[in-house]
Design a protein around this motif. Structure first.
Motif, PDB file in Angstrom:
ATOM      1  N   HIS A 156      83.307  12.384 -32.212  1.00 15.38           N
ATOM      2  CA  HIS A 156      82.507  11.336 -32.849  1.00 15.38           C
ATOM      3  C   HIS A 156      83.193   9.968 -32.695  1.00 15.38           C
ATOM      4  CE1 HIS A 156      79.411  10.019 -35.739  1.00 15.38           C
ATOM      5  NE2 HIS A 156      80.326   9.118 -36.069  1.00 15.38           N
TER       6      HIS A 156
ATOM      7  N   GLU B  93      82.516   8.889 -29.151  1.00 16.86           N
ATOM      8  CA  GLU B  93      81.107   8.612 -28.846  1.00 16.86           C
ATOM      9  C   GLU B  93      80.623   7.328 -29.525  1.00 16.86           C
ATOM     10  OE1 GLU B  93      78.543  11.868 -29.766  1.00 16.86           O
ATOM     11  OE2 GLU B  93      76.723  10.690 -29.342  1.00 16.86           O
ATOM     12  N   TYR B  94      81.162   7.027 -30.698  1.00 20.22           N
ATOM     13  CA  TYR B  94      80.675   5.856 -31.427  1.00 20.22           C
ATOM     14  C   TYR B  94      81.641   4.672 -31.391  1.00 20.22           C
ATOM     15  CZ  TYR B  94      76.620   8.447 -32.765  1.00 20.22           C
ATOM     16  OH  TYR B  94      75.430   9.146 -32.702  1.00 20.22           O
TER      17      TYR B  94
ATOM     18  N   TYR C 248      84.221  -0.565 -32.913  1.00 22.79           N
ATOM     19  CA  TYR C 248      84.110  -0.315 -34.358  1.00 22.79           C
ATOM     20  C   TYR C 248      85.468   0.052 -34.939  1.00 22.79           C
ATOM     21  CZ  TYR C 248      79.189  -0.383 -33.263  1.00 22.79           C
ATOM     22  OH  TYR C 248      77.964  -0.774 -32.823  1.00 22.79           O
TER      23      TYR C 248
ATOM     24  N   ARG D 269      71.458   6.130 -36.072  1.00 28.23           N
ATOM     25  CA  ARG D 269      72.532   5.501 -35.301  1.00 28.23           C
ATOM     26  C   ARG D 269      73.464   4.725 -36.235  1.00 28.23           C
ATOM     27  NH1 ARG D 269      69.504   3.922 -30.871  1.00 28.23           N
ATOM     28  NH2 ARG D 269      68.932   1.931 -31.784  1.00 28.23           N
TER      29      ARG D 269
ATOM     30  N   ALA E  50      75.618   6.973 -38.342  1.00 28.71           N
ATOM     31  CA  ALA E  50      76.751   7.537 -37.595  1.00 28.71           C
ATOM     32  C   ALA E  50      77.882   6.525 -37.437  1.00 28.71           C
ATOM     33  CB  ALA E  50      76.286   8.022 -36.221  1.00 28.71           C
ATOM     34  N   ILE E  51      77.534   5.242 -37.402  1.00 25.75           N
ATOM     35  CA  ILE E  51      78.563   4.190 -37.316  1.00 25.75           C
ATOM     36  C   ILE E  51      79.167   3.947 -38.696  1.00 25.75           C
ATOM     37  CG2 ILE E  51      78.891   1.700 -36.913  1.00 25.75           C
ATOM     38  CD1 ILE E  51      76.614   1.915 -34.832  1.00 25.75           C
TER      39      ILE E  51
END
Ligand code: GAP
Length: 516
Positions: A13, A16-17, A39, A459, A462-463
């Protein structure tokens, strides 16, 4: 889900993010070195701000510094790192893999602990509510046999570590038939000490280059500046010096993602006190630092102190704050009562007095030190592992769906709000863009118009974005928008003119700091 799978998901994760990438990935990576993505860097900066403000903003008697990574090499002689910052290493001759001898032994002990846990769980299932775990542990023959094995190995192991007896460490490995996980053989080399500091050369060889080290902790930069800060800041004891910066250790067993890295960041504070008062201050800082962790709201049960029974020669008290990671309770922060060891050593090695003149007592002395030391990256791992959830959502038609959500405290979230036009026409995108334009001076905002609104919410979940603002046709009539809350998924209709105040209150660091 097995804890191992939970951890694998977390690592995937993060990649991916845009939180954490393996370093030099296109060249197959560099072991135990990581890069923070778009992020990740925001979350990391917010963690650092939370720590810095809790130290420097909230305490009149704590100031910050930023000392250099390179320091005079004698500093590391004085601190003991040149002679004693070592790990005991052993190689397997067949696989050519290198291991930490102490870790091999600890992992072997952990296997017996695992066996005991399995016996306990089996019995718990069998006996149900009537199960008495203490009695079972004290009487079950298999548990007792495994416990005896653990105690025997532990007794030899502690003695060997205390005496730095490398031959005995090797003998424990041989006697317990510990094999290399790769080759499966017991073809081990001797155990030898390996210093964890990275060294490099300063200056060109022709002018006589000198060996310098990449600092393995930030603390020494504080110690050697103790009098500079005390005098120029006219600081009176008790006072503290805080620092955030990179540290480097050539870790041999570097694993568990960003838990143990070769390049990492530390947030350290040295608190200088009158000799004799240090244990009171040690207790004080234990309480303060635990509150700093629990204020994040991830559940007090997920933290515990691990008080050290075996103390380093320079400490007269030490504890770790441990957090329940997916791979068990592990240290995130160390709090140490370091006596006057470091300042005294620097006084001896530099020949310069490291004393403080106490105007109230009318005498000079070398202060004692309480240290709080936490890794930024380890704190980052703590937060993402506590925040990342896979949630089942019941739909109105009776079916269910899942969402992946990062329940980050609003202040720490990389993106504070996402602004979304319901559709890409009728003037809705223009209103959304204007909101982003107006609010970007105050918050990290994101404009998002791709995909269905449901997918956009997922989305942002998930962030970890705590607030989503949606612009719809009603906005054209009454300048109102919906604000959707990440955690409850509830939506509320508010005026555009109210947005700044509503969000500002929710994402302010002040509300977090006021809990301390
Ligand atoms: N000045 C004291 C000191 O450095 P430490 O226990 O070696 O003490 C303090 O380190 C903290 O730094 C640890 O609790 C951990 O959070 C972090 N840390 C230490 N080694 C690390 C590594 N290899 N990778 C990531 N974080 C590390």
């Amino acid at each position: 889900m097995a804890q191992e799978d939970v951890f694998k998901k977390l690592v995937a994760h993060c990649k991916e993010y845009g939180y954490v990438f393996p370093s030099s990935e296109i060249y197959d990576g560099l072991s135990a070195v990581y890069d923070y993505g778009q992020y990740g860097v925001e979350l990391k900066n917010n963690i650092k701000k939370y720590w810095w403000d809790s130290m420097v903003l909230l305490n009149e008697n704590i100031v910050g510094i930023d000392s250099a990574i390179f320091m005079h090499p004698t500093i590391w002689k004085a601190s003991g790192h040149v002679d004693a910052f070592n790990d005991p290493l052993i190689d397997n001759k067949d696989s050519k893999k290198r291991y930490r001898a102490d870790v091999l032994i600890e992992e072997h002990i952990a296997k017996f602990e695992d066996k005991i846990s399995k016996e306990v769980e089996k019995a718990r299932e069998r006996f149900g509510d009537a199960f008495d775990e203490n009695k079972f542990r004290a009487t079950n023959q298999r548990v007792l046999a495994n416990q005896q094995k653990i105690d025997e190995i532990n007794a030899r192991y502690s003695k060997a570590m205390n005496a730095t007896d490398l031959n005995e460490l090797r003998q424990i490995i041989l006697d317990n038939e510990i094999v290399c996980p790769i080759s499966g053989t017991r073809n081990w080399t001797e155990v030898r000490q390996f210093n964890l500091m990275f060294a490099t050369e300063m200056g060109s060889t022709s002018e006589g280059a000198s060996k310098v080290y990449l600092r393995p902790e930030t603390a020494q930069g504080i110690f050697v500046n103790f009098l500079n800060v005390q005098k120029t800041g006219r600081m009176k004891i008790p006072f503290g010096i805080a620092q955030i910066g990179k540290a480097f250790r050539n870790e041999i067993v570097a694993r568990q993602f960003i838990f143990r890295m070769r390049e990492f960041e530390q947030m350290e504070m040295q608190f200088f006190v009158q000799p004799g008062t240090e244990l009171d201050w040690f207790r004080h800082w234990k309480g303060v630092r635990m509150r700093w962790h629990t204020a994040l709201g991830y559940g007090d049960d997920n933290y515990r102190f691990h008080d050290h029974t075996k103390l380093a020669h320079y400490a007269n008290a030490a504890t770790d704050i441990e957090f329940r990671f997916p791979f068990g309770f592990k240290e995130v922060e160390g709090i140490h009562s370091r006596t006057d060891f470091d300042l005294k050593q620097h006084q001896n090695y530099s020949g310069k007095k490291m004393q403080y003149f106490d105007p109230e007592k009318g005498e000079s002395y070398i202060p004692y030190v309480i240290e709080t030391s936490i890794g930024v990256d380890r704190m980052f791992l703590h937060i993402v592992s506590a925040a990342l959830r896979e949630e089942e959502l019941k739909k109105e038609d009776g079916t269910s769906d899942t969402r992946t959500v990062m329940r980050l405290p609003s202040f720490l979230a990389p993106v504070k709000l996402a602004v979304m036009p319901l559709i890409k026409k009728d003037g809705l995108p223009e209103i959304a863009e204007k909101i982003v334009h107006d609010l970007r001076f105050d918050f990290n905002c994101q404009y998002d118009d791709k995909d269905s609104i449901g997918r956009r919410y997922r989305r942002q979940d998930a962030i970890g974005t705590p607030y989503c603002i949606t612009i719809d046709h009603q906005t054209l009539d009454d300048s109102s928008v919906t604000i959707r809350y990440r955690d409850s998924m509830e939506q509320e209709r508010v005026k555009i003119s109210q947005l700044k105040d509503i969000i500002a209150e929710k994402v302010s660091i002040a509300s977090l700091l006021k809990k301390l």
